[in-house]
Design an enzyme around this catalytic site. Structure first.
Site, PDB file in Angstrom:
ATOM      1  N   SER A 143       0.858  -1.199   0.000  1.00 37.60           N
ATOM      2  CA  SER A 143       0.000   0.000   0.000  1.00 37.60           C
ATOM      3  C   SER A 143       0.885   1.236   0.000  1.00 37.60           C
ATOM      4  O   SER A 143       2.029   1.199   0.472  1.00 37.60           O
ATOM      5  CB  SER A 143      -0.854  -0.011   1.271  1.00 37.60           C
ATOM      6  OG  SER A 143      -1.378   1.269   1.520  1.00 37.60           O
ATOM      7  N   TYR A 195      -2.563  -1.110  10.092  1.00 43.15           N
ATOM      8  CA  TYR A 195      -2.487  -1.456   8.657  1.00 43.15           C
ATOM      9  C   TYR A 195      -1.112  -1.162   8.049  1.00 43.15           C
ATOM     10  O   TYR A 195      -0.496  -2.039   7.424  1.00 43.15           O
ATOM     11  CB  TYR A 195      -3.585  -0.673   7.934  1.00 43.15           C
ATOM     12  CG  TYR A 195      -3.719  -0.901   6.450  1.00 43.15           C
ATOM     13  CD1 TYR A 195      -4.377  -2.025   5.949  1.00 43.15           C
ATOM     14  CD2 TYR A 195      -3.222   0.022   5.533  1.00 43.15           C
ATOM     15  CE1 TYR A 195      -4.530  -2.223   4.573  1.00 43.15           C
ATOM     16  CE2 TYR A 195      -3.375  -0.164   4.161  1.00 43.15           C
ATOM     17  CZ  TYR A 195      -4.028  -1.282   3.696  1.00 43.15           C
ATOM     18  OH  TYR A 195      -4.178  -1.468   2.339  1.00 43.15           O
TER      19      TYR A 195
HETATM   20  P1  NAD Z   1     -11.485  -5.517  -1.122  1.00 44.41           P
HETATM   21  O1  NAD Z   1     -11.936  -5.466   0.295  1.00 44.41           O
HETATM   22  O2  NAD Z   1     -12.372  -5.002  -2.176  1.00 44.41           O
HETATM   23  O3  NAD Z   1     -11.067  -7.009  -1.516  1.00 44.41           O
HETATM   24  C1  NAD Z   1     -10.234  -7.779  -0.671  1.00 44.41           C
HETATM   25  C2  NAD Z   1     -10.549  -9.233  -0.885  1.00 44.41           C
HETATM   26  O4  NAD Z   1      -9.749  -9.977   0.059  1.00 44.41           O
HETATM   27  C3  NAD Z   1     -12.020  -9.556  -0.577  1.00 44.41           C
HETATM   28  O5  NAD Z   1     -12.585 -10.285  -1.643  1.00 44.41           O
HETATM   29  C4  NAD Z   1     -11.959 -10.368   0.717  1.00 44.41           C
HETATM   30  O6  NAD Z   1     -12.962 -11.359   0.816  1.00 44.41           O
HETATM   31  C5  NAD Z   1     -10.563 -10.996   0.601  1.00 44.41           C
HETATM   32  N1  NAD Z   1     -10.075 -11.436   1.903  1.00 44.41           N
HETATM   33  C6  NAD Z   1     -10.105 -10.765   3.076  1.00 44.41           C
HETATM   34  N2  NAD Z   1      -9.631 -11.528   4.066  1.00 44.41           N
HETATM   35  C7  NAD Z   1      -9.274 -12.719   3.503  1.00 44.41           C
HETATM   36  C8  NAD Z   1      -8.715 -13.918   4.000  1.00 44.41           C
HETATM   37  N3  NAD Z   1      -8.431 -14.083   5.303  1.00 44.41           N
HETATM   38  N4  NAD Z   1      -8.454 -14.922   3.134  1.00 44.41           N
HETATM   39  C9  NAD Z   1      -8.760 -14.786   1.809  1.00 44.41           C
HETATM   40  N5  NAD Z   1      -9.306 -13.682   1.278  1.00 44.41           N
HETATM   41  C10 NAD Z   1      -9.558 -12.657   2.120  1.00 44.41           C
HETATM   42  O7  NAD Z   1     -10.081  -4.771  -1.149  1.00 44.41           O
HETATM   43  P2  NAD Z   1      -9.223  -4.203  -2.386  1.00 44.41           P
HETATM   44  O8  NAD Z   1      -9.360  -2.739  -2.376  1.00 44.41           O
HETATM   45  O9  NAD Z   1      -9.496  -4.952  -3.613  1.00 44.41           O
HETATM   46  O10 NAD Z   1      -7.761  -4.517  -1.833  1.00 44.41           O
HETATM   47  C11 NAD Z   1      -6.916  -5.525  -2.357  1.00 44.41           C
HETATM   48  C12 NAD Z   1      -5.528  -5.349  -1.759  1.00 44.41           C
HETATM   49  O11 NAD Z   1      -5.018  -4.072  -2.106  1.00 44.41           O
HETATM   50  C13 NAD Z   1      -5.503  -5.411  -0.233  1.00 44.41           C
HETATM   51  O12 NAD Z   1      -4.349  -6.112   0.187  1.00 44.41           O
HETATM   52  C14 NAD Z   1      -5.437  -3.962   0.172  1.00 44.41           C
HETATM   53  O13 NAD Z   1      -4.853  -3.774   1.431  1.00 44.41           O
HETATM   54  C15 NAD Z   1      -4.612  -3.364  -0.949  1.00 44.41           C
HETATM   55  N6  NAD Z   1      -4.827  -1.924  -1.137  1.00 44.41           N
HETATM   56  C16 NAD Z   1      -6.059  -1.438  -1.498  1.00 44.41           C
HETATM   57  C17 NAD Z   1      -6.227  -0.057  -1.641  1.00 44.41           C
HETATM   58  C18 NAD Z   1      -7.556   0.558  -2.040  1.00 44.41           C
HETATM   59  O14 NAD Z   1      -7.702   1.777  -1.967  1.00 44.41           O
HETATM   60  N7  NAD Z   1      -8.538  -0.186  -2.465  1.00 44.41           N
HETATM   61  C19 NAD Z   1      -5.149   0.806  -1.410  1.00 44.41           C
HETATM   62  C20 NAD Z   1      -3.923   0.271  -1.038  1.00 44.41           C
HETATM   63  C21 NAD Z   1      -3.768  -1.101  -0.914  1.00 44.41           C
END
Ligand code: NAD
Length: 257
Positions: A141, A154
Site C-alpha cells: 500500500s 495497517y
Molecule cells: P477488497 O476489500 O475489495 O477485496 C479484498 C478481498 O480480500 C475480498 O474479496 C476479501 O474477501 C478478501 N479477503 C479478506 N480476508 C481474507 C482472507 N483471510 N483470506 C482470503 N481472502 C480474504 O479490497 P481491495 O481494495 O481490492 O484490496 C486488495 C488489496 O489491495 C488489499 O491487500 C489492500 O490492502 C490493498 N490496497 C487497497 C487499496 C484501495 O484503496 N482499495 C489501497 C492500497 C492497498
C-alpha cells in the site's frame, strides 16, 4: 499471442476489487488463473471470466490457514498446472490510532496482510521452482509512505510485507531460482474496501471519506482496479524480467507529497 500464454497464476482475494481486476488482466494475457477467496462470490467472479473464454478455476481459501494454502496449491496444480505467478492480494483494512488499537485487532491485520502472503510464498515456491519462471506480486500500500495517524494496524503490516518482498527477491535470486518478487503500493482505489460491498458512491460515508482524499491526489482522481491489474500483468510477464525487490507506487502521485 498473450504475454502470459501457458502460465498459471493464483490470485488471493480474487472475488472482487483489485484481486478480480488482477485476475482479469492476467487472463487477458493468456494466463490460466485460480481465483481464491474467503467469499463464495469468488465462484461467480471466476465463472464470469470463463464465459469470456478465459481458463479459470475457483477455490474457497482463507490466507491465514496453512491447510487452505496446501489445498489451493494442490488444486491449482491438478486443474491448471504448476504455478508461475502468485498475486498476494487478499487484505483487510482497519482504521485505528495507537490510542484505539487493540492487540487482538493488530494481530488479525498482521495475520491476513503479512502472515497470509508469507504462508503463500512458502506454499508456492516448490511448484514455482519446477516451472523455471516465477513471479510473486505482493499487494502492499502507499500507506508505507503516507503516514496518517489512523493506520496504526495497517501500515506497519504493509511495510513489513514490502520488506519481506525484498528479502524473498534477494534469497531467490542468489539461490539461482528464476523467481522474482515485487510489491505494488496502490493509493486510494475504487473498490469495496473503500466504498463497501455495494460500491455505493453516494453514501455519506463514501463521500466524506473520498472527497478530501481525491483533493489531495495530484492527479485529482482515485485509481481504478484495472490500473492495478495492468501493473500486476506487467510484473507477471517477461516485460519486467530484470525487476525484483522493487516497490511500484501506483497512486496518482499521492505519496510524493
Ligand atoms: P477488497 O476489500 O475489495 O477485496 C479484498 C478481498 O480480500 C475480498 O474479496 C476479501 O474477501 C478478501 N479477503 C479478506 N480476508 C481474507 C482472507 N483471510 N483470506 C482470503 N481472502 C480474504 O479490497 P481491495 O481494495 O481490492 O484490496 C486488495 C488489496 O489491495 C488489499 O491487500 C489492500 O490492502 C490493498 N490496497 C487497497 C487499496 C484501495 O484503496 N482499495 C489501497 C492500497 C492497498
Amino acid at each position: 499471442m498473450g504475454k502470459l500464454d501457458g502460465r498459471v497464476a493464483i490470485v488471493t482475494g480474487a472475488a472482487r476489487g483489485l484481486g478480480a481486476a488482477s485476475a482479469e488482466a492476467l487472463c487477458a494475457e493468456g494466463c490460466a488463473v485460480m481465483l481464491a477467496d474467503v467469499l463464495d462470490q469468488v465462484t461467480e467472479t471466476a465463472q464470469a471470466l470463463a464465459t469470456k473464454g478465459y481458463r479459470t478455476a475457483a477455490c474457497h481459501h482463507d490466507v491465514t490457514s496453512d491447510a487452505d494454502w496446501d489445498r489451493v496449491v494442490s488444486e491449482t496444480i491438478r486443474q491448471l498446472g504448476d504455478i508461475n505467478v502468485l498475486v498476494n492480494n487478499a487484505g483487510i483494512t482497519l482504521a485505528a490510532s495507537i490510542d484505539d488499537i487493540t492487540i487482538d485487532d493488530a494481530r488479525r491485520v498482521m495475520e491476513i496482510n503479512y502472515f497470509g502472503p508469507m504462508r503463500g510464498m512458502k506454499a508456492v515456491l516448490p511448484s514455482m521452482r519446477r516451472t523455471g519462471n516465477g513471479s510473486i506480486i505482493n499487494l502492499s500500500s502507499n500507506s508505507t509512505r503516507m503516514i496518517i495517524g489512523i493506520t496504526a494496524p495497517y501500515a506497519p503490516a504493509k511495510a513489513a510485507l514490502a520488506l519481506l518482498t525484498k528479502n524473498v527477491a534477494v534469497h531467490c535470486a542468489q539461490a539461482g531460482d528464476a523467481i522474482r518478487c515485487n510489491s505494488i503500493h496502490p493509493g486510494p482505489n475504487e473498490t469495496p474496501m473503500l466504498f463497501g460491498p455495494d460500491m455505493d458512491r453516494n453514501a455519506d460515508a463514501a463521500i466524506n471519506l473520498i472527497k478530501p482524499m481525491v483533493a489531495a491526489i495530484p492527479m485529482k482522481r482515485m485509481g481504478l482496479p484495472a490500473e492495478i491489474g495492468s501493473v500486476v500483468a506487467f510484473l507477471a510477464s517477461d516485460d519486467s524480467s530484470y525487476m525484483t525487490g522493487a516497490e511500484l507506487f501506483v497512486d496518482g502521485g499521492l505519496s510524493l507529497l
